[in-house]
Design a protein around this motif. Structure first.
Motif, PDB file in Angstrom:
ATOM      1  N   ALA A  11       0.836  -1.195   0.000  1.00 34.68           N
ATOM      2  CA  ALA A  11       0.000   0.000   0.000  1.00 34.68           C
ATOM      3  C   ALA A  11       0.872   1.246   0.000  1.00 34.68           C
ATOM      4  O   ALA A  11       2.009   1.224   0.500  1.00 34.68           O
ATOM      5  CB  ALA A  11      -0.915   0.003   1.230  1.00 34.68           C
ATOM      6  N   ASN A  12       0.337   2.327  -0.573  1.00 34.09           N
ATOM      7  CA  ASN A  12       1.045   3.613  -0.590  1.00 34.09           C
ATOM      8  C   ASN A  12       2.484   3.470  -1.060  1.00 34.09           C
ATOM      9  O   ASN A  12       3.418   3.980  -0.438  1.00 34.09           O
ATOM     10  CB  ASN A  12       0.995   4.256   0.797  1.00 34.09           C
ATOM     11  CG  ASN A  12      -0.424   4.474   1.283  1.00 34.09           C
ATOM     12  OD1 ASN A  12      -1.278   4.899   0.516  1.00 34.09           O
ATOM     13  ND2 ASN A  12      -0.690   4.153   2.527  1.00 34.09           N
ATOM     14  N   ASN A  38      -2.567  -2.534  -7.154  1.00 38.00           N
ATOM     15  CA  ASN A  38      -3.763  -2.952  -6.435  1.00 38.00           C
ATOM     16  C   ASN A  38      -4.638  -1.731  -6.111  1.00 38.00           C
ATOM     17  O   ASN A  38      -4.385  -0.621  -6.589  1.00 38.00           O
ATOM     18  CB  ASN A  38      -3.396  -3.757  -5.185  1.00 38.00           C
ATOM     19  CG  ASN A  38      -2.557  -2.945  -4.192  1.00 38.00           C
ATOM     20  OD1 ASN A  38      -2.612  -1.705  -4.172  1.00 38.00           O
ATOM     21  ND2 ASN A  38      -1.789  -3.640  -3.372  1.00 38.00           N
ATOM     22  N   MET A  39      -5.630  -1.934  -5.272  1.00 36.00           N
ATOM     23  CA  MET A  39      -6.616  -0.886  -5.006  1.00 36.00           C
ATOM     24  C   MET A  39      -6.121   0.178  -4.024  1.00 36.00           C
ATOM     25  O   MET A  39      -6.785   1.196  -3.835  1.00 36.00           O
ATOM     26  CB  MET A  39      -7.912  -1.516  -4.468  1.00 36.00           C
ATOM     27  CG  MET A  39      -8.573  -2.475  -5.435  1.00 36.00           C
ATOM     28  SD  MET A  39      -9.173  -1.632  -6.921  1.00 36.00           S
ATOM     29  CE  MET A  39     -10.529  -0.685  -6.218  1.00 36.00           C
ATOM     30  N   VAL A  40      -4.974  -0.060  -3.379  1.00 33.60           N
ATOM     31  CA  VAL A  40      -4.494   0.873  -2.352  1.00 33.60           C
ATOM     32  C   VAL A  40      -3.121   1.446  -2.732  1.00 33.60           C
ATOM     33  O   VAL A  40      -2.271   1.653  -1.889  1.00 33.60           O
ATOM     34  CB  VAL A  40      -4.455   0.204  -0.957  1.00 33.60           C
ATOM     35  CG1 VAL A  40      -5.861   0.055  -0.415  1.00 33.60           C
ATOM     36  CG2 VAL A  40      -3.751  -1.154  -1.005  1.00 33.60           C
ATOM     37  N   ARG A  41      -2.929   1.685  -4.027  1.00 39.21           N
ATOM     38  CA  ARG A  41      -1.725   2.307  -4.551  1.00 39.21           C
ATOM     39  C   ARG A  41      -0.467   1.514  -4.176  1.00 39.21           C
ATOM     40  O   ARG A  41       0.556   2.069  -3.804  1.00 39.21           O
ATOM     41  CB  ARG A  41      -1.603   3.761  -4.084  1.00 39.21           C
ATOM     42  CG  ARG A  41      -2.749   4.639  -4.533  1.00 39.21           C
ATOM     43  CD  ARG A  41      -2.678   6.045  -3.957  1.00 39.21           C
ATOM     44  NE  ARG A  41      -1.604   6.794  -4.581  1.00 39.21           N
ATOM     45  CZ  ARG A  41      -0.534   7.275  -3.950  1.00 39.21           C
ATOM     46  NH1 ARG A  41      -0.403   7.054  -2.650  1.00 39.21           N
ATOM     47  NH2 ARG A  41       0.374   7.961  -4.576  1.00 39.21           N
TER      48      ARG A  41
END
Length: 392
Positions: A266-267, A314-317
């Motif tokens: 993520a991020n 993915n969906m969360v960068r």
């Protein structure tokens, strides 16, 4: 004295590690060796040094070496792709992440090789198992406990060759797993977690049998845990204080230094950029100082990571565990440039990952054969060909 000040003294420092009883007379001391006694004869000696840089967690190869001319790259990564106007172009198709700018002097001098499509065929998505595969230098269907560098040490002992090893910022033995006192003395291994503990570590007077096996716990016991984690650049400082400058001609050293945090689910953009900047700054320090000290031509820097990342964000960068990735090889004898095939994002495998084009063990075979003149086939237990990365 501040740790940075040690860099100007590196030519006078000695090995962090004493040599095996089978390889030579140990320095008669214990604990941290006084620098004048253990290190004064360092100047003018040269050996062959491998610096393995572990990008722990699974580095995203696509955002490290960027296929900026491929529209599919931007289609797959609408939020985390590196914009075309920010990349550092290497040719008409491939570029470096902007945080890797400190690597440009090595690239321009033809001493940085970018090896594309590296990985393990049929690799596991597990961090633990994939790391084990890379550390042991085995195929995915082979299970071993001994590291590939431990097996290299066994060959050196049989040849009565001087050798030393150290690991920084990682308590795991990794590629040194299984290294025994029959292969190297107690002082020929150290986990160095605190950079200020690095100069001239020596445990050569420990009374241990030649056939005693050194466990991870025994290794860790050589140095007290640090009050704070060492940074990657702290570790690079320590590498420069402890490494090649003290080894004699014909001797060999292997150092593993770990940069953790590449499991970017993520991020990813900000985290990955900061990690790559640390990595590039560390490599630039090694290049500059080892060149100044006259050891760059006898040094090989090789990156490794347990796997790459998913081609699609993915969906969360972030990215998931993936397949093949690019790796770096640096040194004074390196044939610089892009090696291997650029990633073909129209040819992902059944799981959506980049297929492996180059067996990761070919990097190891390049170290073992052309660089160290060891029997790579015996160590890797397979007929793995080296890559044409080194000049004679």
């Amino acid at each position: 004295m501040k740790r940075r000040e040690f860099l100007s003294m590196a030519a006078a420092t000695g090995a962090a590690l004493s040599m095996s009883r089978a390889f030579g007379t140990p320095v008669p001391t214990s604990g941290i060796a006084p620098q004048p006694h253990a290190c004064a004869t360092a100047a003018g000696r040269r050996g062959k040094l491998l610096i393995l840089i572990e990008l722990k967690g699974g580095n995203d190869g696509l955002n490290t070496v960027v296929p900026f001319a491929d529209p599919a790259y931007y289609a797959l990564r609408g939020h985390i792709a590196i914009p075309r106007d920010r990349v550092i172009a290497l040719d008409a198709r491939m570029a470096l992440h902007p945080s890797l700018r400190p690597l440009l002097p090595s690239w321009r001098s033809g001493q940085l090789a970018v090896v594309q499509g590296v990985g393990c065929a049929q690799a596991s998505p597990s961090h633990f198992r994939s790391t084990e595969i890379w550390d042991t230098g085995s195929r995915a269907d082979v299970y071993r406990r001994d590291g590939w560098l431990a097996r290299a040490f066994a060959q050196w002992r049989a040849q009565q060759v001087r050798a030393s090893a150290a690991a920084f910022c990682n308590v795991e033995a990794g590629p040194f797993a299984g290294l025994s006192f029959a292969h190297a003395s107690p002082g020929a291994w150290a986990h160095v977690l605190k950079a200020d503990d690095a100069p001239c570590l020596n445990r050569s007077n420990m009374d241990l049998a030649e056939d005693d096996r050194a466990t991870d716990s025994a290794f860790d016991a050589s140095i007290a845990p640090p009050s704070r984690p060492a940074t990657f650049l702290d570790s690079i400082d320590a590498v420069l204080r402890t490494a090649l400058v003290s080894t004699k001609p014909g001797s060999y050293s292997a150092i593993r230094v770990t940069l953790d945090g590449f499991d970017t689910h993520a991020n990813q953009p900000e985290r990955h950029a900061a990690l790559l900047e640390e990595f590039a700054q560390g490599c630039a320090m090694l290049h500059a100082e080892l060149t100044r000290l006259g050891g760059w031509n006898d040094t090989l820097i090789v990156t490794y990571s347990e796997f790459g990342r998913s081609a699609r964000e993915n969906m969360v960068r972030g990215t998931e565990h993936g397949g093949a990735a690019a790796h770096f090889v640096m040194g004074g004898r390196v044939r610089g440039g892009l090696h291997g095939q650029p990633p073909d994002l129209a040819r992902l495998d059944a799981t959506g990952q980049l297929p492996v084009e180059i067996d990761f063990r070919r990097l190891y075979a390049t170290v073992l054969g052309p660089f160290w003149a060891l029997d790579a086939r015996d160590i890797l237990q397979d007929d793995v060909k080296p890559l044409p990365l080194l000049r004679a």
